[in-house]
Design a protein around this motif. Sequence first.
Motif, mmCIF file in Angstrom:
data_model
loop_
_atom_site.group_PDB
_atom_site.id
_atom_site.type_symbol
_atom_site.label_atom_id
_atom_site.label_comp_id
_atom_site.label_asym_id
_atom_site.label_seq_id
_atom_site.Cartn_x
_atom_site.Cartn_y
_atom_site.Cartn_z
ATOM 1 N N ALA A 142 0.801 -1.042 -0.130
ATOM 2 C CA ALA A 142 0.041 0.137 0.161
ATOM 3 C C ALA A 142 0.919 1.421 0.367
ATOM 4 C CB ALA A 142 -1.003 0.094 1.200
ATOM 5 N N ILE A 143 1.705 1.328 0.767
ATOM 6 C CA ILE A 143 2.745 2.558 0.906
ATOM 7 C C ILE A 143 3.372 2.606 -0.644
ATOM 8 C CG2 ILE A 143 4.812 3.714 1.940
ATOM 9 C CD1 ILE A 143 4.082 1.931 4.495
ATOM 10 N N HIS A 144 3.865 1.561 -0.805
ATOM 11 C CA HIS A 144 4.648 1.422 -2.333
ATOM 12 C C HIS A 144 3.581 2.252 -3.546
ATOM 13 C CE1 HIS A 144 5.930 0.111 -6.134
ATOM 14 N NE2 HIS A 144 4.758 -0.773 -6.294
ATOM 15 N N PHE A 161 14.532 -0.568 -6.727
ATOM 16 C CA PHE A 161 14.238 -1.638 -5.678
ATOM 17 C C PHE A 161 15.059 -2.605 -5.857
ATOM 18 C CE2 PHE A 161 11.743 -3.448 -9.305
ATOM 19 C CZ PHE A 161 11.918 -4.531 -9.166
ATOM 20 N N PRO A 162 15.803 -3.118 -6.919
ATOM 21 C CA PRO A 162 16.683 -4.287 -6.462
ATOM 22 C C PRO A 162 17.654 -3.893 -5.675
ATOM 23 C CG PRO A 162 15.730 -4.232 -8.923
ATOM 24 C CD PRO A 162 15.361 -2.767 -8.155
ATOM 25 N N ALA A 163 18.372 -2.605 -5.843
ATOM 26 C CA ALA A 163 19.442 -2.352 -4.898
ATOM 27 C C ALA A 163 18.990 -2.153 -3.430
ATOM 28 C CB ALA A 163 19.595 -0.914 -5.312
ATOM 29 N N PHE A 164 17.738 -1.764 -3.302
ATOM 30 C CA PHE A 164 17.283 -1.852 -2.038
ATOM 31 C C PHE A 164 17.093 -3.150 -1.386
ATOM 32 C CE2 PHE A 164 15.615 2.624 -2.749
ATOM 33 C CZ PHE A 164 16.369 3.184 -1.671
ATOM 34 N N ILE A 165 16.793 -4.022 -2.150
ATOM 35 C CA ILE A 165 16.660 -5.614 -1.832
ATOM 36 C C ILE A 165 17.734 -6.206 -1.505
ATOM 37 C CG2 ILE A 165 16.310 -8.123 -2.753
ATOM 38 C CD1 ILE A 165 14.037 -7.012 -4.402
ATOM 39 N N THR A 166 19.178 -5.726 -2.214
ATOM 40 C CA THR A 166 20.143 -6.199 -1.662
ATOM 41 C C THR A 166 20.758 -5.733 -0.363
ATOM 42 O OG1 THR A 166 21.091 -6.331 -3.962
ATOM 43 C CG2 THR A 166 22.706 -6.031 -2.559
ATOM 44 N N LEU A 167 20.410 -4.240 -0.214
ATOM 45 C CA LEU A 167 20.809 -3.672 1.039
ATOM 46 C C LEU A 167 19.938 -4.297 2.176
ATOM 47 C CD1 LEU A 167 22.636 -1.427 2.028
ATOM 48 C CD2 LEU A 167 20.649 0.236 1.673
ATOM 49 N N SER A 168 18.852 -4.505 1.923
ATOM 50 C CA SER A 168 17.885 -5.039 2.924
ATOM 51 C C SER A 168 18.219 -6.423 3.379
ATOM 52 C CB SER A 168 16.301 -5.087 2.578
ATOM 53 O OG SER A 168 15.981 -3.707 2.386
ATOM 54 N N GLU A 169 18.583 -7.200 2.523
ATOM 55 C CA GLU A 169 19.111 -8.739 2.912
ATOM 56 C C GLU A 169 20.274 -8.338 3.703
ATOM 57 O OE1 GLU A 169 17.455 -11.182 -1.159
ATOM 58 O OE2 GLU A 169 19.578 -10.123 -1.229
ATOM 59 N N TRP A 170 20.894 -7.496 3.564
ATOM 60 C CA TRP A 170 22.245 -7.461 4.130
ATOM 61 C C TRP A 170 21.882 -7.018 5.592
ATOM 62 C CZ3 TRP A 170 25.341 -2.596 5.334
ATOM 63 C CH2 TRP A 170 26.567 -2.728 5.719
ATOM 64 N N LEU A 171 21.508 -5.847 5.805
ATOM 65 C CA LEU A 171 20.996 -5.305 7.062
ATOM 66 C C LEU A 171 20.145 -6.135 7.917
ATOM 67 C CD1 LEU A 171 20.469 -1.632 5.792
ATOM 68 C CD2 LEU A 171 22.390 -2.433 7.182
ATOM 69 N N VAL A 172 18.913 -6.817 7.168
ATOM 70 C CA VAL A 172 17.935 -7.242 8.063
ATOM 71 C C VAL A 172 18.231 -8.974 8.161
ATOM 72 C CG1 VAL A 172 15.544 -7.815 8.046
ATOM 73 C CG2 VAL A 172 16.048 -5.451 7.166
ATOM 74 N N PHE A 198 11.682 1.323 -2.173
ATOM 75 C CA PHE A 198 12.317 0.790 -0.921
ATOM 76 C C PHE A 198 11.323 0.038 -0.419
ATOM 77 C CE2 PHE A 198 12.453 1.416 3.810
ATOM 78 C CZ PHE A 198 13.587 0.754 4.330
ATOM 79 N N THR A 199 9.973 0.582 -0.336
ATOM 80 C CA THR A 199 8.829 -0.256 0.536
ATOM 81 C C THR A 199 8.439 -1.382 -0.364
ATOM 82 O OG1 THR A 199 7.365 1.232 -0.802
ATOM 83 C CG2 THR A 199 7.739 1.538 1.769
#
Length: 287
Positions: A77-79, A102-113, A158-159
Motif C-alpha cells: 500500500a505504501i509502495h 528497488f533491486p538495490a534496496f533488496i540487496t541492502l535489506s538482505e544485508w542489514l535485516v 524501498f517499500t
Amino acid sequence: MTHQRALLQSHLAAVLFGLTGILGELIKSDPIMITTFRAFFAAMVLFLIIRSQGRRLSEGLNKKDAGMLLLASIMLAIHWVSFFIAVKTGGIAIATLGFASFPAFITLSEWLVLRERVRTDEWLILGLVSFGLILVPPEFDLAAEATIGLLWAVLSGFTFALFTIINRRTASHMPALQVAYWENLFVTLLCLPFALPYLGQPSAADWFWMAMLGIFCTALSHYLLVSSLTRINARSAGIIIALEPIYAIAFAALLFAQYPSIQAILGGTIIVGAIVWSGMRKQPDQS
C-alpha cells in the motif's frame, strides 16, 4: 506453453507494469483513491481467476502466513501510494526510474535485516544505481518538484523491496495467485478508511481508468508473469521486467510529450543497465 510464448507474456507483463505510471497520470483522483480501487478491482479479477481454476482461496494459508501477508500488504500500500504521488509530483520518467532502484534496496535489506553476505559486484551495482538516481532530476534540490518526486519514487522502491523480501521469506508454499489475491484484498481494506473522504472525487473517466489499472496492470500482469515462470527462469523474467521504465518513458513521450532530459536518460541508462547486469550475473553456488 512454449518458451517463446512465455517470453512474450513476460514482455507483455513489463508493458502493463509500464502503463501504471501512464494511468496514474490520467487519473485525477487522490493517490489513496487510486491505490484503494486498483487493489479492489485486482482482487475481484484474481478471485474470479482462482475460482475458475477450481482452487480454494485459502489454499496453504495459516494464521502465521495471514499476519505476514498483512505486513506485506502494508508495504504494498505504501509502495503504490508513494509511486502515484511521485508520478503527480515529478512526472512519469522520474517516478519509474526512482522506483527502478528497488533491486538495490533488496540487496541492502538482505544485508542489514537478513544478514546475508553481499558480494563485491553487488555493492558495485548498488553504487551504480545510487549514482544513476542522483542524475535523474535536473538538479538535486530538495525544494524542486522533480527532486521531491524522485524521493517519493525512491520510497516506493524501498517499500517494494521490503514487500518482496517479506513475500520471499513467508507464504512460499502458497500459490502465487492466492498470495496476490489476499494482498490486494488487504490493501483494499487497509486503504478504504482513508479513501472514504475522496469517494465523490473521481469522474466517470477516473473510475474507468482505475478499473483498467486494477484489471490489466495489476491482476493480468501478475497472472502473465506467474504463468511465464513455468517456462523461463526468474532471472530472465527479472531482466525483462527491468525494461519497465523504458516502456513507461516511451509511452509518456508519445501520449503526454513528457521527454526526459539527457541527464535523466543517462541516469536511467545507468540504473537499468545495473539492474540488467544484476540479473545476468552468475549466481553463487548455494550448495
